[in-house]
Every structure is written in C-alpha cells, then in structure tokens.
Design an enzyme around this catalytic site. Sequence first.
Site, PDB file in Angstrom:
ATOM      1  N   LYS A  40      -0.769 -42.844 -84.448  1.00 14.22           N
ATOM      2  CA  LYS A  40      -1.162 -41.845 -83.449  1.00 14.22           C
ATOM      3  C   LYS A  40       0.042 -41.007 -83.044  1.00 14.22           C
ATOM      4  CE  LYS A  40      -4.959 -44.777 -81.974  1.00 14.22           C
ATOM      5  NZ  LYS A  40      -5.451 -45.845 -81.100  1.00 14.22           N
ATOM      6  N   GLN A  88      -3.940 -48.904 -75.542  1.00 12.17           N
ATOM      7  CA  GLN A  88      -4.342 -49.482 -76.827  1.00 12.17           C
ATOM      8  C   GLN A  88      -5.034 -50.830 -76.613  1.00 12.17           C
ATOM      9  OE1 GLN A  88      -3.973 -47.982 -79.947  1.00 12.17           O
ATOM     10  NE2 GLN A  88      -5.182 -49.696 -80.704  1.00 12.17           N
ATOM     11  N   ASP A 127      -9.629 -41.406 -74.665  1.00  8.53           N
ATOM     12  CA  ASP A 127     -10.501 -42.320 -75.411  1.00  8.53           C
ATOM     13  C   ASP A 127     -11.944 -42.224 -74.914  1.00  8.53           C
ATOM     14  OD1 ASP A 127      -9.427 -43.643 -77.541  1.00  8.53           O
ATOM     15  OD2 ASP A 127      -8.654 -45.339 -76.388  1.00  8.53           O
TER      16      ASP A 127
END
Length: 297
Positions: free
Chosen positions: A54, A98, A121
């Site tokens: 990422k 994460q 997200d």
Amino acid sequence: MTATIIDGKAIAARVRAEIAERVRAFVARTGRPPGLATVLVGDDPASAVYVGGKQRACDEVGIRPFDERLAANASHDGVAELLRRLNDDEQVSGVLLQLPLPAHLDGPALTGMIDPRKDVDGLTPVNAGLLSLGQAGLRPCTPCGVMELLASAGTPLEGCEAVVVGRSNLFGKPMAQLLLEANATVTMCHSRTRDLREVCVRADVLIAAAGKPRLIGREHVKRGAVVIDVGVNRLTPEEAGIASGLVGDVDFEAVRDIASALTPVPGGVGPMTIAMLLSNTLQAAESIAAMAGGNER
Ligand code: NAP
C-alpha cells in the site's frame, strides 16, 4: 466456451494512472498531496507485506504515505491515541488500521474511532450506515474493486441474479449492497446455507469470498456466468499443485470452460483493492479540502 480472463492487474494500472493525474491536479490546487496513514500493530508477516504494498502504491501516484507501526503488545489506549493524532493531522487524508489486530485488541471498537471522513477502508459504522442507506460516503475497497472489474468486463447487472458467497462486514455485506444499488437481484450465502450448489448455480454473476480453497467447483457455475474470485488462500505447493501455493475460492481450471468471464488469483481482485484504496484516499482529501473551503494555497 472458454472464459475471458478479467485482467485485474491491467485494469488496476489504468485506474492508478487516472488517480495519479487527479492527484497532480489536487496538488496544483491545494499545494499539498493527499496523505495515507497505515497503522500496523504487531509483526504479522502477511500484514507487513500488505502494508508495504500500500505504501509503495501511494508513492507511485503521488500520495504521501505515513507508515505508523506499534508493537504487538500495544494497549487499546495506545492505538486509540495514535488514531486520534492521525484524525487531527491535516496532512493525513486517510487512515487505515491494518486488520487483523492482535487478539487482545478490539478491532471494531478501534476501527470505529477513525474519523469517518478519513475512513478509507469504509468500515466505520458511519460509512457502513451510509452505504446501507444508499448515500454517498467512503466505501470498502475490495467490493468497489469488484464493481470496477464487472464494469470493465461489460457485465450487465440490472435485473441479473447475483450470488455472493460470504457475509463478512469487510466484503460480503458491502458487496451485496453495491450489487443491490446496481439493481441486481442479490442472494448471500454463508456457512449455514443449506445447499450452496443449488444457490450458486442460479447466478449470472457469482462472487466467491469464503476463504475456502477451491470451494466453488464446476457444479456451482451456470454456463455463461461471470465468476469473481475474491478468496486468497495460501497452501503448500504440494497441496495447491502449483509452485506459489496461492489459490482462490474458485477452482479456476474446472470453471474456465463454463464461465463467460473469470478473475484469476493472483492478478484479479487483489490489485483492484489497492487501486480503490488510493481512489478513496484521494476522495477523502478532496472532500476534506472542499469542506475547508477549497483552495488552500
Ligand atoms: P471472513 O470474515 O472469514 O468471512 C468468510 C465468509 O465466508 C463468512 O461469512 C462465512 O460464513 C463464509 N463461509 C465460510 N465457509 C463457507 C462455506 N463452506 N460455504 C459458504 N460460506 C462460507 O473472510 P473475509 O474477510 O470476507 O474474506 C474472504 C476471503 O476473501 C479470504 O480468502 C480473504 O483473504 C479474501 N479477501 C481478499 C481481498 C483481496 O483484496 N483480494 C480482500 C478481502 C478479502 P459465516 O458468516 O457463516 O461464518
């Protein structure tokens, strides 16, 4: 019939090039790049690889990466404090926690602390709620990536039978909502579904996200269906029968002469998830800048 292989790598490269262009325009307008903070707690090797990917992807399109790492024994308050700091940091447009977190931490509670405007997200209750109401917000990356793949493959969704295998908050539920928004007739399957084959075989569009290697075989697929494989399963090369050991939830070889289009693993959905993360970060930066009055130069 031999399925068209939907090339997620190529489609993601095109999306990333468009994002890089828009990032340049954003920088010209505001004087600073969008920023994405990734928060990694602990030293899970797979998570470290995902976070590294990422960060590199950000660099490539001109988004500034912020690499935040905490020890595996970080406390709830320690993670919460970091999230608060990132929420307040004007250079940070997006915050990604994460997952999975170490077992002693409450993932949903911590995710819920991310400022919804920076929730790239799309997993906070605010953004999940907006999606379920059909309202604009930041939406989960992988389901958005699947929608892009379906659009690129020219798959008609209106009125079609779409089946999603898996009902997680991360993927299955938002995927079903996006398909519903596109006017598909949507059925969701899960581990208690009585007859998975009987439901799947009705699908014009079949999306597999159960995390079970090669769960979907030839008998699950209607001739001409579009099949999207979200699963990522790491087996030994011997178990998988291929050197990488990486297999999806779909038995690719068994299905490729029944489906009309099919995504590979790797190289299908995975690259799109990262492309959509970049897209969400830019979207977050643009809406925060618009709320702050636009031109900051
Ligand atoms: P998850 O939270 O473990 O959810 C799995 C879902 O599959 C659950 O709803 C479960 O049902 C259902 N399921 C399990 N076994 C089943 C079976 N035999 N028949 C029907 N349904 C079954 O997983 P997730 O986070 O949604 O991820 C799913 C897969 O997608 C994983 O392989 C993950 O690595 C992959 N993934 C890939 C990407 C990417 O970027 N490529 C992104 C996200 C996820 P219950 O609810 O009843 O337990």
